[in-house]
Design a protein around this motif. Structure first.
Motif, PDB file in Angstrom:
ATOM      1  N   ALA A  28       0.849  -1.194   0.000  1.00 23.58           N
ATOM      2  CA  ALA A  28       0.000   0.000   0.000  1.00 23.58           C
ATOM      3  C   ALA A  28       0.887   1.246   0.000  1.00 23.58           C
ATOM      4  O   ALA A  28       1.771   1.370   0.843  1.00 23.58           O
ATOM      5  CB  ALA A  28      -0.891   0.010   1.238  1.00 23.58           C
ATOM      6  N   TYR A 128      -3.368   4.193  -5.527  1.00 21.14           N
ATOM      7  CA  TYR A 128      -4.031   2.939  -5.162  1.00 21.14           C
ATOM      8  C   TYR A 128      -4.705   2.282  -6.370  1.00 21.14           C
ATOM      9  O   TYR A 128      -5.441   1.320  -6.219  1.00 21.14           O
ATOM     10  CB  TYR A 128      -5.031   3.182  -4.033  1.00 21.14           C
ATOM     11  N   SER A 168      -8.903  -6.046  -0.461  1.00 22.78           N
ATOM     12  CA  SER A 168      -9.578  -4.862  -1.002  1.00 22.78           C
ATOM     13  C   SER A 168     -11.046  -5.228  -1.148  1.00 22.78           C
ATOM     14  O   SER A 168     -11.380  -6.361  -1.511  1.00 22.78           O
ATOM     15  CB  SER A 168      -8.969  -4.422  -2.330  1.00 22.78           C
TER      16      SER A 168
END
Length: 196
Positions: A28, A128, A168
């Protein structure tokens, strides 16, 4: 005809990958940005937050959006359950810090339970793997106020303390998105206990 179907399939694949974002196992991207907690702006650091345990980073279209209100309220109601699992929460949208100051303190939504961060230029979302839909600029929020920015697809990332994405969560209704994120962080706590 074959060319049409091939072209359509390629467009769908490109569209899907643009919406897919980072996946489980990816690192991340850390970010530093202005955020608001209980109506007060402060400098938020994902790296610093990860130092305390997993972080639920949830991207949402806009403060005071109808679904966003439900999602923020559901996170606020379940805040203690996330904390009991050792996780913190941060919401990320394209909203200005002034708009987020109102939203973070609003007792009907964030209720001063967790921070919401400003990604006014969309750089965090892009890092992202999420795209910004500028066609949403100019819509009205649930208060009837014009929203002067685009929207990010509702996507939640559970980021482990080591910086890796554990999961996710997308393509769910706002409340279900929160419930799934909670299930994931509670599972992390159980996995850690089992490993001891």
């Amino acid at each position: 005809m074959k060319r049409f179907f091939l072209g359509s399939a390629l467009l769908l694949l490109v569209a899907f990958s643009a919406l897919a974002g980072l996946q489980e196992g990816d690192v991340a991207p850390d970010f530093n940005t202005q955020a608001s907690f209980a109506g007060k702006p402060f400098a938020y650091s994902l790296k610093e937050a990860r130092g305390k345990g997993p972080v639920v980073v949830y991207f949402y279209p806009t403060a005071y959006g109808r679904g966003c209100n439900i999602q923020a309220r559901t996170f606020a109601i379940n805040h203690d359950k996330f904390a009991a699992a050792g996780a913190t929460i941060v919401g990320v949208s394209l909203d200005s810090i002034e708009r987020l100051n109102e939203f973070s303190a609003d007792p009907d939504y964030c209720a001063s339970k967790f921070p919401v961060a400003s990604d006014a230029d969309g750089k965090i979302a892009n890092a992202y793997g999420l795209s910004v839909d500028e066609s949403k600029t100019g819509r009205l929020d649930s208060r009837g106020v014009k929203v002067n920015h685009g929207a990010i697809a509702r996507t939640t990332f559970v980021v482990a303390a080591d910086g890796k994405i554990v999961a996710s969560v997308g393509d769910l209704q706002p409340a279900e998105n929160v419930e799934k994120a909670l299930e994931i962080v509670q599972g992390l706590g159980k996995s850690a206990q089992a490993g001891q």
